[in-house]
Design a protein around this motif. Structure first.
Motif, PDB file in Angstrom:
ATOM      1  N   ALA A   1     -53.631  -0.176  -8.028  1.00  6.76           N
ATOM      2  CA  ALA A   1     -52.483  -0.282  -8.854  1.00  6.76           C
ATOM      3  C   ALA A   1     -51.048   0.215  -7.821  1.00  6.76           C
ATOM      4  O   ALA A   1     -50.150   0.869  -8.211  1.00  6.76           O
ATOM      5  CB  ALA A   1     -52.276   0.595 -10.096  1.00  6.76           C
ATOM      6  N   ALA A   2     -51.132  -0.381  -6.621  1.00  7.02           N
ATOM      7  CA  ALA A   2     -50.409   0.103  -5.509  1.00  7.02           C
ATOM      8  C   ALA A   2     -50.536  -0.822  -4.398  1.00  7.02           C
ATOM      9  O   ALA A   2     -51.459  -1.752  -4.056  1.00  7.02           O
ATOM     10  CB  ALA A   2     -50.770   1.362  -5.101  1.00  7.02           C
TER      11      ALA A   2
ATOM     12  N   SER B   1     -49.276   9.080 -10.286  1.00  5.62           N
ATOM     13  CA  SER B   1     -48.649   8.303 -11.398  1.00  5.62           C
ATOM     14  C   SER B   1     -48.408   9.409 -12.477  1.00  5.62           C
ATOM     15  O   SER B   1     -47.179   9.832 -12.901  1.00  5.62           O
ATOM     16  CB  SER B   1     -49.383   7.352 -12.077  1.00  5.62           C
ATOM     17  OG  SER B   1     -48.678   6.942 -13.075  1.00  5.62           O
ATOM     18  N   ARG B   2     -49.594  10.379 -12.875  1.00  2.95           N
ATOM     19  CA  ARG B   2     -49.201  11.350 -13.967  1.00  2.95           C
ATOM     20  C   ARG B   2     -48.050  12.250 -13.468  1.00  2.95           C
ATOM     21  O   ARG B   2     -47.442  12.823 -14.394  1.00  2.95           O
ATOM     22  CB  ARG B   2     -50.427  12.011 -14.204  1.00  2.95           C
ATOM     23  CG  ARG B   2     -51.263  11.189 -15.115  1.00  2.95           C
ATOM     24  CD  ARG B   2     -52.384  12.114 -15.679  1.00  2.95           C
ATOM     25  NE  ARG B   2     -51.889  12.931 -16.527  1.00  2.95           N
ATOM     26  CZ  ARG B   2     -52.732  13.701 -17.355  1.00  2.95           C
ATOM     27  NH1 ARG B   2     -54.001  13.669 -17.261  1.00  2.95           N
ATOM     28  NH2 ARG B   2     -51.996  14.477 -18.274  1.00  2.95           N
TER      29      ARG B   2
ATOM     30  N   GLY C   1     -45.787  11.881 -11.360  1.00  4.48           N
ATOM     31  CA  GLY C   1     -44.728  11.391 -10.823  1.00  4.48           C
ATOM     32  C   GLY C   1     -44.268  11.440  -9.255  1.00  4.48           C
ATOM     33  O   GLY C   1     -43.233  11.081  -8.887  1.00  4.48           O
ATOM     34  N   CYS C   2     -45.509  11.165  -8.726  1.00  5.40           N
ATOM     35  CA  CYS C   2     -45.348  11.085  -7.359  1.00  5.40           C
ATOM     36  C   CYS C   2     -45.584   9.458  -6.705  1.00  5.40           C
ATOM     37  O   CYS C   2     -46.481   8.669  -7.090  1.00  5.40           O
ATOM     38  CB  CYS C   2     -46.347  11.730  -6.469  1.00  5.40           C
ATOM     39  SG  CYS C   2     -46.505  11.470  -4.634  1.00  5.40           S
ATOM     40  N   ARG C   3     -44.417   8.871  -6.229  1.00  8.79           N
ATOM     41  CA  ARG C   3     -44.311   7.308  -5.798  1.00  8.79           C
ATOM     42  C   ARG C   3     -45.573   7.310  -4.908  1.00  8.79           C
ATOM     43  O   ARG C   3     -45.609   8.022  -3.984  1.00  8.79           O
ATOM     44  CB  ARG C   3     -42.987   7.050  -5.283  1.00  8.79           C
ATOM     45  CG  ARG C   3     -42.981   5.761  -4.968  1.00  8.79           C
ATOM     46  CD  ARG C   3     -41.596   5.382  -4.003  1.00  8.79           C
ATOM     47  NE  ARG C   3     -41.474   4.064  -3.617  1.00  8.79           N
ATOM     48  CZ  ARG C   3     -40.813   3.548  -2.635  1.00  8.79           C
ATOM     49  NH1 ARG C   3     -39.918   4.577  -2.163  1.00  8.79           N
ATOM     50  NH2 ARG C   3     -40.841   2.318  -2.179  1.00  8.79           N
ATOM     51  N   VAL C   4     -46.435   6.360  -4.908  1.00  6.77           N
ATOM     52  CA  VAL C   4     -47.128   5.714  -4.014  1.00  6.77           C
ATOM     53  C   VAL C   4     -46.828   4.714  -3.180  1.00  6.77           C
ATOM     54  O   VAL C   4     -46.557   3.404  -3.512  1.00  6.77           O
ATOM     55  CB  VAL C   4     -48.715   5.447  -4.514  1.00  6.77           C
ATOM     56  CG1 VAL C   4     -49.575   4.932  -3.377  1.00  6.77           C
ATOM     57  CG2 VAL C   4     -49.375   6.776  -5.349  1.00  6.77           C
TER      58      VAL C   4
ATOM     59  N   LEU D   1     -54.586   7.681  -7.453  1.00  8.80           N
ATOM     60  CA  LEU D   1     -53.365   6.739  -7.803  1.00  8.80           C
ATOM     61  C   LEU D   1     -53.096   7.315  -9.240  1.00  8.80           C
ATOM     62  O   LEU D   1     -51.951   7.406  -9.609  1.00  8.80           O
ATOM     63  CB  LEU D   1     -53.530   5.419  -7.668  1.00  8.80           C
ATOM     64  CG  LEU D   1     -54.092   4.735  -6.279  1.00  8.80           C
ATOM     65  CD1 LEU D   1     -54.187   3.478  -6.364  1.00  8.80           C
ATOM     66  CD2 LEU D   1     -52.617   4.943  -5.225  1.00  8.80           C
ATOM     67  N   GLN D   2     -54.104   7.420  -9.941  1.00  4.22           N
ATOM     68  CA  GLN D   2     -53.705   7.662 -11.320  1.00  4.22           C
ATOM     69  C   GLN D   2     -53.250   9.306 -11.496  1.00  4.22           C
ATOM     70  O   GLN D   2     -52.180   9.335 -12.099  1.00  4.22           O
ATOM     71  CB  GLN D   2     -54.935   7.884 -12.316  1.00  4.22           C
ATOM     72  CG  GLN D   2     -55.425   6.308 -12.626  1.00  4.22           C
ATOM     73  CD  GLN D   2     -56.710   6.563 -13.370  1.00  4.22           C
ATOM     74  OE1 GLN D   2     -56.711   6.930 -14.562  1.00  4.22           O
ATOM     75  NE2 GLN D   2     -57.839   5.866 -12.998  1.00  4.22           N
TER      76      GLN D   2
END
Lengths: 298, 169
Positions: free
Chosen positions: A251-252, A208-209, A211-214, A204-205
């Motif tokens: 975080a998702a 995020s780095r 720029g890929c939406r989860v 997930l981190q």
């Protein structure tokens, strides 16, 4: 007098590489523009059931009437051709592209497995450089180029959904983000073990780095479905990171759990999509629930 | 990478590319000012790196073929990797009885109509050839239109029967 620097020299010196790269990008973009929702299915670790989930989600979406395709982007360990029951098909080569194999409910399927002689044949690239030590310098690039061609040169047509079954880990995530600018997001698959949850958090981190939406996290093999009493019991020890802790630590969005059913594994081997063969199974119900949540977040 | 003639402070132009020969490419540059020439010689690893990008130094004379890098790059590829005509029955499209419109790709969003034309199976092509010449173009067009509308990638005898029934031909 200071000689010109790189940026001051117009053009590319006649190599024409930039123009070829631009042409590749345009070709890819033209193909992807006709796909409304490309969705990546990924995981931190292997063996968590990405391909199973990809095949079954695709079948559910196709059953709901959406034009659906799957790309087996795990070039070195492709499983989707078998799972979707298209291993014996040949791709059809046309002038303007390659027609994909057709799976159940008309799902379009492309996999490296369709291009290799046997299912056990490894993917090895021809090379003018025979050195194993230097292979690492270019194999990643070759894989990325192959991925680009599978996306750009396949005649997907107008699709509502294209599921991309990623290899395990985040090594190729930057390629997906670069190659598929209209990527709607990624589904992250994990299993209920501490190690897998930790790796899922790393994934997930990384997403995020880059720029890929989860779109959300899915926990597979979340309990064992007893074939006799049809209740779900624990398959993995529910430690600190298990069960509800999984949902809290993320975080998702948590999209749902899929129980482990030995029958599901058997369908993969037989080349049958479980959600189509066992529509009344609790496992299929959980897949439908997850599919609904995926649609709601898109 | 660019080559600069320091004497003339001008970009050198690529003249020709030779190879790969024993894994090495030779790329010749010349300064348009003083005509001095240099050659860039790649080792096999560097040659492979350029090849893996799917580009040709000096430009490609023709656009790349579909799956060109994959087809040329796989060691031990499947015999008859592709086929010109798939076996009958490979058509099929999901029943579109439900689905939220907002998630759909608009129909007819194709920017190149030609790309969407289905292929014909050998049997279907043979059957079409038996249609009288004066109506054959109309029949072909009707079947193609029906197949595209239904999302069929391959026109088989079955598809022709369906089209005949649906259009009243």
């Amino acid at each position: 007098m200071t000689p010109k620097r790189y940026a001051e020299v117009a053009g590319d010196g006649g190599s024409e590489i930039l123009s070829q790269v631009r042409e590749q990008a345009l070709r890819l973009r033209a193909r992807l523009e006709r796909i409304a929702h490309p969705v990546l299915v990924m995981s931190g670790k292997g063996g968590v059931g990405k391909s199973f989930l990809t095949a079954n989600l695709a079948a559910i979406f196709a059953r709901k009437g959406y034009r659906t395709g799957v790309l087996d982007a795990d070039l070195h360990a492709p499983a989707l051709a078998r799972i979707m029951g298209v291993r014996d098909q040949r791709l059809v080569l046309g002038e303007r592209g390659v027609h994909p194999a057709i799976g159940p409910l008309g799902i379009q399927v492309v996999s490296m497995a369709l291009l290799l002689p046997e299912e056990s044949t490894p993917l090895i690239w021809n090379s003018s450089s025979q050195s194993a030590s230097s292979a690492s310098a270019w194999q990643g690039t070759q894989d990325a180029t192959a991925l680009r061609e599978l996306l750009a040169d396949t005649l997907w047509g107008d699709l509502d959904f294209l599921f991309l079954d990623s290899p395990p880990g985040t090594d190729r995530l930057s390629d997906f983000v670069r190659l598929v600018p209209n990527l709607r997001g990624a589904l992250v698959v994990t299993i209920p073990s501490q190690v897998s949850h930790l790796v899922a958090k790393k994934t997930l981190q990384m997403a995020s780095r880059l720029g890929c939406r989860v779109l959300g996290v899915i926990e597979n093999m979340s309990g064992y479905l007893c074939p006799y009493c049809h209740t779900v019991g624990p398959l993995f020890p529910a430690g600190e990171m298990g069960g509800k802790q999984m949902e809290k630590g993320l975080a998702a969005s948590f999209l749902g759990r899929i129980p482990f059913d030995p029958a599901a594994s058997a369908t993969c081997d037989r080349g049958v999509v479980f959600a189509l063969e066992a529509p009344d199974s609790p496992l299929t119900a959980s897949l439908y629930s997850i599919a609904e949540k995926v649609m709601s977040v898109l | 990478m660019k080559f600069l003639c320091v004497r003339c402070d001008e970009a050198m132009k690529i003249e020709k590319t030779e190879g790969p020969d024993e894994g090495s490419l030779s790329i010749f540059f010349q300064c348009p000012g003083c005509m001095i020439q240099v050659a860039l010689l790649t080792n096999p690893m560097e040659t492979q790196l350029v090849k893996s990008l799917g580009v040709k130094i000096g430009g490609a004379a023709v656009p790349s073929e579909p799956y060109e890098q994959i087809r040329g790059g796989i060691q031990g590829e499947r015999s008859c990797m592709f086929m010109e005509r798939a076996s009958p029955g490979e058509t099929g499209h999901p029943d579109r009885s439900e689905g939220a419109e907002r998630l759909r790709q608009p129909e007819g969003s194709c920017s190149d109509e030609q790309e969407d034309l289905p292929e014909w199976s050998m049997e279907a092509r043979a059957r079409l050839s038996r249609v009288p010449g004066f109506v054959r173009p109309m029949v072909e067009k009707t079947i193609l239109s029906y197949a595209r509308q239904k999302g069929y990638r391959l026109i088989t005898d079955t598809v022709m029967d369906e089209a005949k029934k649906a259009t009243g031909m």
